[in-house]
Design an enzyme around this catalytic site. Structure first.
Site, PDB file in Angstrom:
ATOM      1  N   ASP A  62       0.851  -1.198   0.000  1.00 24.36           N
ATOM      2  CA  ASP A  62       0.000   0.000   0.000  1.00 24.36           C
ATOM      3  C   ASP A  62       0.878   1.236   0.000  1.00 24.36           C
ATOM      4  O   ASP A  62       1.966   1.232   0.569  1.00 24.36           O
ATOM      5  CB  ASP A  62      -0.943   0.031   1.217  1.00 24.36           C
ATOM      6  N   GLN A  63       0.386   2.241  -0.687  1.00 24.55           N
ATOM      7  CA  GLN A  63       1.141   3.495  -0.730  1.00 24.55           C
ATOM      8  C   GLN A  63       0.252   4.645  -0.267  1.00 24.55           C
ATOM      9  O   GLN A  63      -0.906   4.732  -0.663  1.00 24.55           O
ATOM     10  CB  GLN A  63       1.602   3.757  -2.165  1.00 24.55           C
TER      11      GLN A  63
END
Ligand code: DGT
Length: 197
Positions: A74-75
């Site tokens: 996830d960013q």
């Protein structure tokens, strides 16, 4: 045992493929906004949010694939204490780029390995990107050029594409910016005997 990427992100599967790493793509069915809402309420830091979301995706897929090793990622984009997700539409992308003009924002990319529904390894890395002063005219032409691909990235840019023209300085790992910190991930996969040493 299969290596699985619990992500619908085109760039993440592309990065693994280009690196010669065979991973089966099996996107997680996690409602990210629902997972993060209470955490944001509780004042979680962006890097912890990214880790929690990456772990939720990895655990979700590994829980239904006994014995497989699952990569979740996830960013999160952090800017002046606020957290940004992918722009809703082109107007939001335009506003976001103009707001970041001349300033530095941070991308936090988390990656987690899970097996049988539980995380066995976690990592998060940060990159700091300083945009040059952007004119509304340039932003308009940039968005007309890249089109809807601007909406597939949390920062409304693709660094490996025309997005690089937005920046005057970048500090941090290229793969962290694209959304999957390959070097620490591959070091762990070698330690686990999944990748050739
Ligand atoms: N091609 C490209 N993509 C980027 C860049 N910077 C960020 N991204 C992408 C990587 C991720 O797909 C996306 C960050 O959003 P998320 O971490 O929520 O992942 P996404 O929803 O795309 O897929 P996932 O949740 O893993 O199924 O932004 C870049 O410079 N180039």
């Amino acid at each position: 045992m299969a290596l699985v990427l619990a992500s619908g992100s085109k760039i993440r599967s592309e990065l693994l493929r280009n690196a010669g790493v065979d991973a089966e793509v099996d996107p997680a069915g996690v409602d990210e906004r629902a997972v993060e809402a209470p955490l944001i309420e509780a004042g979680f830091l962006p890097e912890d949010l990214a880790l929690v979301l990456a772990e939720a995706k990895a655990d979700d897929v590994s829980g239904r694939r006994p014995g497989d090793l699952v990569i979740g990622a996830d960013q999160v984009l952090a800017y002046e204490g606020k957290r940004f997700t992918k722009p809703e539409d082109m107007e939001a992308a335009r506003r976001q780029l103009l707001a970041f003009s001349g300033r530095t924002h941070t991308l936090l990319s988390a990656v987690v390995l899970s097996r049988d529904g539980a995380a066995i390894w976690r990592h998060v890395s940060a990159a700091h990107l300083t945009m040059r002063e952007l004119t509304p005219g340039f932003v308009g032409r940039y968005l007309a050029d890249v089109g809807e691909t601007a909406l597939s990235s949390v920062g409304a840019y693709q660094l490996e594409g025309p997005g690089v023209q937005l920046f005057e300085r970048i500090e941090g790992d290229y793969f962290t910016i694209l959304g999957l910190p390959l070097l620490p991930l591959f070091a762990e996969l070698r330690r686990l005997g999944v990748l050739d040493t």
